[in-house]
Each structure stands twice: as structure tokens, then as C-alpha cells.
Design a protein around this motif. Structure first.
Motif, short mmCIF file in Angstrom:
data_model
loop_
_atom_site.label_atom_id
_atom_site.label_comp_id
_atom_site.label_asym_id
_atom_site.label_seq_id
_atom_site.Cartn_x
_atom_site.Cartn_y
_atom_site.Cartn_z
N GLY A 11 28.71 49.80 39.78
CA GLY A 11 29.97 49.08 39.76
C GLY A 11 31.07 49.74 40.58
O GLY A 11 31.65 49.10 41.46
N ARG A 15 32.78 48.31 44.00
CA ARG A 15 34.22 48.11 44.09
C ARG A 15 34.80 48.87 45.28
O ARG A 15 35.66 48.36 46.01
CB ARG A 15 34.92 48.57 42.80
CG ARG A 15 36.43 48.34 42.84
CD ARG A 15 37.10 48.70 41.52
NE ARG A 15 36.98 50.11 41.22
CZ ARG A 15 36.25 50.60 40.22
NH1 ARG A 15 35.57 49.79 39.43
NH2 ARG A 15 36.18 51.90 40.00
N GLN A 25 37.98 40.01 44.59
CA GLN A 25 36.78 39.68 43.83
C GLN A 25 36.40 38.22 44.03
O GLN A 25 35.22 37.88 44.13
CB GLN A 25 37.00 39.98 42.35
CG GLN A 25 37.08 41.46 42.03
CD GLN A 25 37.31 41.74 40.56
OE1 GLN A 25 37.73 40.86 39.80
NE2 GLN A 25 37.03 42.97 40.13
N GLU A 43 31.59 45.31 38.42
CA GLU A 43 32.37 46.47 38.86
C GLU A 43 32.82 47.35 37.69
O GLU A 43 32.96 48.56 37.85
CB GLU A 43 33.60 45.99 39.65
CG GLU A 43 33.23 45.40 41.01
CD GLU A 43 34.45 45.05 41.84
OE1 GLU A 43 34.27 44.67 43.01
OE2 GLU A 43 35.59 45.15 41.31
#
Length: 278
Positions: A11, A15, A25, A43
Motif C-alpha cells: 500500500g 501510494r 486516487q 494504500e
């Protein structure tokens, strides 16, 4: 070039790549055929992405092949992309093709470098330009950036060194922004700190983009891109650089190779190089 801590989840890595690419996103979700909610859950670690989703997100984020393996490992999956040594039998066809390409480009200079500008292969046109350099710069593994910008390398011979140096450093900066490579960052710090050899090179604005030169008979010509103007054997040769990579590579080694060719940028250079051909 890339290391992943054992306790680093996929995650935070995803990110980081998303933020590096300056995508929201929602934008990433639309590109990957997912939802912003699912991307958020991935994320933050609330949802474990499938292997297919990891690869799909990596594709949309233009993650380098080496780092796609790191994402898969962080998500608990096996690496998908091999890293085959260039001298392995499986690379015979690749090596043969590259060598044929380099020979076919002669007498014009061409070389192949890896992701940190180590010279993997080069033709006789490159050897001509490197003639007379000190042995410590030509001891394998050769590094193209180091050879070009070192004050004992090609730098004193480059007539438009300030412009060409700026071009090379900007190129490395863009690459560093796209990949996570400690080795590349260290190389950048090294070559950026080299003493300025512009005075020794007699560098001036003649090599700037859009500048004009002459063909030896007084006829002017205009450059269509920033040239490399370099002294050789009492002449000033001009080249424009072109870089090629392999399409959709499935191997880390292949993904990081780049073929750089130097195209003659004026009639003087063409005539001189062709005179070297038997």
C-alpha cells in the motif's frame, strides 16, 4: 538498484508511486478500471490487492520493471520479471542483434548503456571519440556519464560544454524522478560535482539549440536539436543524440538497456566520418 524493507507493505509503495506520478486516487482508479474507494483501501492496507491488480496499477503508474517485482513481493506474491545476466545463453539473440545494430551504424558513433549508464557495448565510432582518454576512465566498467563530464574525460573537448552538461544533468534528474535508484543518485551527485571544464574546452554559445554553424565553405546551417559539438583530431564534429529502448520488456536487464546513437548534425561531420570508412 531497488530494495524493499521486509515490513513494507504494498500500500505505501503504491501510494508513493501514485504521488510521484501526481495522480489522484480517482484518476488512478479510472485508468485501472477500479474505484477510488478500493485504491484507498489498498494504500491504507485495509484491502490486499490481487496479483493482477498490482500489475495493473503498476502499468498505469509506469512503474519500472525492477520495481514491479518489488511491489509483487511487498504484496506477498512471487516476482514476475526475471533479471537475466547479459552474458547468459538466453541473451544470445539479444546480444547478436545489438552488436549487428551497432556495427551497421558505423562510422557514426553508437553505444548501449544500462540503467546507471554503464557501457554495455559500443562501436568503433565511439572508440574514435574516446581516443586519448586516460586509462583510469577507460577501465571497465566504463560509465558514459563519467567519461563525458569528467575533467580528464571528454569535457575539455566539448565546445558547448555548459549546454551539453546541463542537458545530461537534466536527463539524469528526470530519470531519478521516475525510478528509485540509490546508485543513479550517487552517480548524479558525483558528476554534478566535477569541476567546471568549460574554460578549458573553449565552450561558448555556438552549440546552443537553434544556433547556426558553417559547413566549412562559409555556408550557414541551423541545428534542429541541441548538438554535441566535440573536438577530434583538429576538427569540430557535431552530433545529435537519439535514444531507443526495448518495447514491453519482460526482463529487468532488458528493460534498463538504452541504445544511444549519435547522428551527424552537419555536412562537415558527415564528410569526415564517411572518409574514415574503407
Amino acid at each position: 538498484m531497488t530494495t524493499v524493507a521486509p515490513d513494507t507493505g504494498v500500500g505505501p509503495l503504491l501510494r508513493g508511486w501514485r504521488e510521484r506520478r501526481r495522480l489522484s486516487q480517482l484518476e488512478l482508479a479510472l485508468r485501472a478500471g477500479s474505484s477510488a474507494r478500493h485504491i484507498s483501501f489498498v494504500e491504507t492496507g485495509r484491502s490486499r490487492p490481487s496479483e493482477e491488480m498490482v500489475l495493473r496499477l503498476a502499468e498505469q503508474l509506469d512503474v519500472p520493471v525492477r520495481d514491479r517485482n518489488a511491489l509483487l513481493l511487498a504484496a506477498g506474491y512471487a516476482p514476475r520479471f526475471a533479471q537475466t545476466p547479459l552474458d547468459a545463453p538466453a541473451m544470445d539473440a539479444l546480444r547478436a542483434g545489438v552488436e549487428q545494430l551497432l556495427r551497421g551504424y558505423e562510422p557514426y558513433p553508437a553505444l548501449v548503456v544500462d540503467g546507471t549508464y554503464r557501457v554495455v557495448a559500443a562501436n568503433r565510432g565511439i572508440a574514435m571519440l574516446l581516443d586519448g582518454l586516460p586509462e583510469h576512465l577507460l577501465t571497465p566498467p566504463l560509465n558514459a556519464m563519467r567519461i563525458t563530464l569528467h575533467p580528464e574525460g571528454l569535457a575539455p573537448r566539448i565546445r558547448n560544454l555548459p549546454e551539453w552538461r546541463g542537458h545530461l544533468l537534466a536527463r539524469m534528474e528526470r530519470q531519478i524522478a521516475l525510478v528509485r535508484s540509490k546508485e543513479l543518485r550517487e552517480l548524479y551527485d558525483e558528476v554534478a560535482a566535477y569541476p567546471d571544464a568549460a574554460t578549458a574546452a573553449g565552450a561558448g554559445p555556438e552549440g546552443a539549440a537553434g544556433g547556426a554553424g558553417g559547413d566549412g565553405d562559409g555556408a550557414p546551417y541551423a541545428y534542429f536539436a541541441l548538438p554535441l559539438r566535440i573536438e577530434h583530431d583538429g576538427r569540430v564534429l557535431s552530433f545529435v543524440s537519439s535514444i531507443s529502448t526495448f518495447n514491453t520488456p519482460m526482463d529487468v536487464t532488458v528493460a534498463e538497456l538504452a541504445i544511444e546513437t549519435l547522428l551527424p548534425a552537419d555536412p562537415v561531420t558527415v564528410k569526415y566520418l564517411q572518409s574514415l570508412t574503407p
